[in-house]
Design an enzyme around this catalytic site. Structure first.
Site, PDB file in Angstrom:
ATOM      1  CB  CYS A  82      25.651   3.112  17.220  1.00 39.16           C
ATOM      2  SG  CYS A  82      26.859   2.056  18.028  1.00 39.16           S
ATOM      3  CG  HIS A 128      26.709   6.993  20.123  1.00 34.70           C
ATOM      4  ND1 HIS A 128      25.371   6.696  19.980  1.00 34.70           N
ATOM      5  CD2 HIS A 128      27.334   5.822  20.345  1.00 34.70           C
ATOM      6  CE1 HIS A 128      25.199   5.389  20.115  1.00 34.70           C
ATOM      7  NE2 HIS A 128      26.375   4.838  20.349  1.00 34.70           N
ATOM      8  CD  GLU A 150      24.041  10.101  19.669  1.00 34.39           C
ATOM      9  OE1 GLU A 150      24.645  10.163  18.578  1.00 34.39           O
ATOM     10  OE2 GLU A 150      23.811   9.031  20.267  1.00 34.39           O
TER      11      GLU A 150
HETATM   12  N1  GLN Z   1      24.307  -3.233  19.794  1.00 30.61           N
HETATM   13  C1  GLN Z   1      25.251  -2.692  18.884  1.00 30.61           C
HETATM   14  C2  GLN Z   1      26.679  -2.979  19.305  1.00 30.61           C
HETATM   15  O1  GLN Z   1      26.954  -3.264  20.432  1.00 30.61           O
HETATM   16  C3  GLN Z   1      25.062  -1.208  18.718  1.00 30.61           C
HETATM   17  C4  GLN Z   1      25.372  -0.430  19.944  1.00 30.61           C
HETATM   18  C5  GLN Z   1      24.848   0.977  19.886  1.00 30.61           C
HETATM   19  O2  GLN Z   1      23.977   1.283  19.084  1.00 30.61           O
HETATM   20  N2  GLN Z   1      25.308   1.837  20.783  1.00 30.61           N
HETATM   21  O3  GLN Z   1      27.571  -2.913  18.469  1.00 30.61           O
END
Ligand code: GLN
Length: 548
Positions: A381, A520, A522
């Site tokens: 992310c 994600h 994970e």
């Molecule tokens: N802050 C970033 C976004 O909103 C990444 C979010 C995250 O890592 N879950 O796109």
């Protein structure tokens, strides 16, 4: 109709109620039953989505897009049952639903009260999907006696009373402190906590006692006598080297047997524990070790990256190595001198998700270090966004590349936004729209989305497929406007949303292992089914360790 196990806690918090619930779920499955686990949290936030990871640890995201308590992660990792929106509820959610109904006039002029309106709403929630499983395990957050927990305790008391006899049982987790001075385990706090539970009308059927020392027979009998449970239903929970030993350990102590006895199920089906024996063997007998640096912001609190730590452990299990995780605060790379040499001793670098600008320049440096030193890199992310910014700045010549997220915070434009605020996207056939001034809660791109992987790419090889579905939680997105420039510079966009608009995965071909993912992975890894990205990232790290 399902049978219900309500799991409560007493004496102190953080006793491992979530883990005990998850392990019980796994044991019931091992005996051939279907289960679903559910968490009821007394806090007033509508969901944990808006809470800082420092406050509440990681936010666990479900396929259907709910932002939930991290205990749901334990549930999924132990049972493999995908959690749903309806498996996590807080007082905030319950009250906001009740108040919304009140405003609509649904209560026809009645006075709205905690009993019955709030408690009824909680009971409705507990019962969702009742006919789908053999056992529903409901964990109540916090400890008995907390003011905000009372409506939940009242609701589960009523629920047990209203259901046919023998369909609900109550399991209470407590702590037996050990007094060094007298060399004794003390049962009094447990007795008090059970009294507290009894005073609100709940008599526990099973007592799970956390203890750092062996519980002598005499103390078990005393607990049984004073707390009004059967001696075989006093279950010891000792500290374990790995959480993945919990199902076997609880089985050895007789937890699943005690639960089936409490329901009057006899003869109990024999358990098949082979899966957990294999998991425990892999955890306890690794052939070697790799060191992975997790370069993030919330590094003081391990719970903030709970699923990442677990997924790396699973990756280690698949490769039969121990993964030694080290939490590195990204900000140390932001000073005058080049602290990135600190990353030299690692066989892998992972930059996890995160929000806000703090630490991001350090994460970009870590991504650059991994790229230039051929160290396996997994960016998740925000970690993918950092890798893209790094490549844009240092490979594609966009010197001021950055993310709109940080410009937005600073209130001025300082960057060329290679990562921009996503305002419109497709969810299935539905177009979702967002505005910069939207509420913060529940407005991100959340939950499972499909992605299409490029044939012949590294990720397609890792997944063994070109069609995947993964869970998302983000507001910003890599801009495909820069795709050509970045690909020419060596960063390929090897996974895209099905409409081809949103970059889901980037990778560098000319590198031992360099992958960034917008989702994600994970969240879907399990000890008995490690996520392919984590399994292969650890494999690449093992290869690195062989190089030196
Ligand atoms: N802050 C970033 C976004 O909103 C990444 C979010 C995250 O890592 N879950 O796109």
């Amino acid at each position: 109709m399902a049978r219900y196990v309500f799991i409560t806690g007493g004496v102190v918090s953080s006793l491992g109620k979530g883990l005990a619930s998850a392990a019980l779920g796994a044991l019931l499955q091992a005996r051939g039953y279907s289960v679903r686990l559910r968490k009821l949290d007394p806090y007033l936030n509508v969901d944990p989505g808006t809470m800082s990871p420092f406050e509440h640890g990681e936010v666990f995201v479900t396929d259907d897009g709910a932002e939930t308590d991290l205990d749901l992660g334990h549930y999924e990792r132990f049972t493999g049952v995908a959690a749903r929106k309806t498996d996590s509820v807080s007082s905030g959610r319950i009250y906001s639903d009740v108040l919304e109904k009140e405003r609509r006039g649904d209560y026809l002029g009645k006075t709205i009260q905690v009993v019955p309106h709030v408690t009824d709403k909680i009971k409705e929630f507990i019962e969702i999907g009742d006919d789908e499983v053999d056992f529903m395990l409901c964990e109540i957050g916090g400890t008995v006696g907390d003011i905000e927990g009372l409506p939940f305790f009242e609701a589960i008391r009523q629920f047990g009373h209203q259901r046919p006899r023998g369909e609900c049982i109550y399991m209470h987790l407590t702590l037996l402190p050990y007094l060094n001075a007298s060399g004794e385990l003390k049962t009094k706090p447990t007795q008090h906590s059970v009294k507290e539970l009894q005073s609100i009308g709940i008599a526990p059927d099973i007592l799970v006692c956390r203890s750092e020392h062996d519980i002598p027979e005499k103390e078990r009998e005393k607990l049984a006598l004073f707390c009004n449970v059967r001696p075989e239903s006093v279950i010891a929970a000792y500290d374990l080297k790995s959480i993945y030993e919990a199902p076997l350990a609880y089985h050895k102590e007789g937890l699943d047997q005690a639960v089936l006895d409490a329901f009057g199920i006899a003869p109990a089906p024999k358990p098949d524990l082979s899966k957990w024996l294999d998991v425990a063997d892999r955890v306890n007998n690794p052939d070697g070790q790799v060191k992975i640096a997790v370069v993030g912001k919330y590094t003081q609190l391990e719970d903030a990256y709970k699923s990442i730590a677990e997924a790396l452990t699973h990756g280690g299990m698949r490769n039969r190595v121990k993964v030694k995780l080290e939490w590195v605060n990204a900000e140390i790379f932001e000073g005058e001198d080049d602290a990135t040499s600190k990353l030299e001793g690692y066989q892998g670098i992972l930059v996890p998700g995160g929000f806000g600008e703090r630490g991001t320049e350090g994460k970009i440096k870590a991504a650059q270090f991994a790229r230039e030193h051929n160290i396996p890199y997994l960016g998740i992310c925000l970690g993918m966004q950092m890798a893209v910014i790094e490549a844009a700045r240092n490979l594609a010549g966009i010197g001021d590349a950055g993310s709109e997220e940080f410009d937005h915070e600073a209130g001025k434009k300082r960057f060329t936004p290679v990562v921009y605020h996503l305002k419109e996207w497709l969810e299935g056939n539905r177009t979702i729209q967002r505005d910069a001034d939207d509420d913060k809660g529940g407005t991100m791109r959340l939950g499972a989305y499909n992605a299409v992987l490029t044939d012949g790419s590294k990720v397609a090889e890792v997944y063994g497929s070109t069609a995947i579905s993964e869970r998302h939680r983000h507001r910003y997105e890599v801009d495909i406007k820069y795709r050509k420039e970045l690909e020419a510079a060596g960063l390929s966009f090897s996974g895209m949303s099905p409409d081809g608009k949103l970059p889901e995965i980037v990778e560098i071909k000319d590198h031992p292992w360099y992958i960034g993912v917008q989702f994600h992975p994970e969240l879907k890894s399990k000890p008995f089914e490690p996520h392919p990205l984590f399994a292969d990232f650890v494999r690449a790290a093992v290869d690195q360790s062989r190089l030196v």
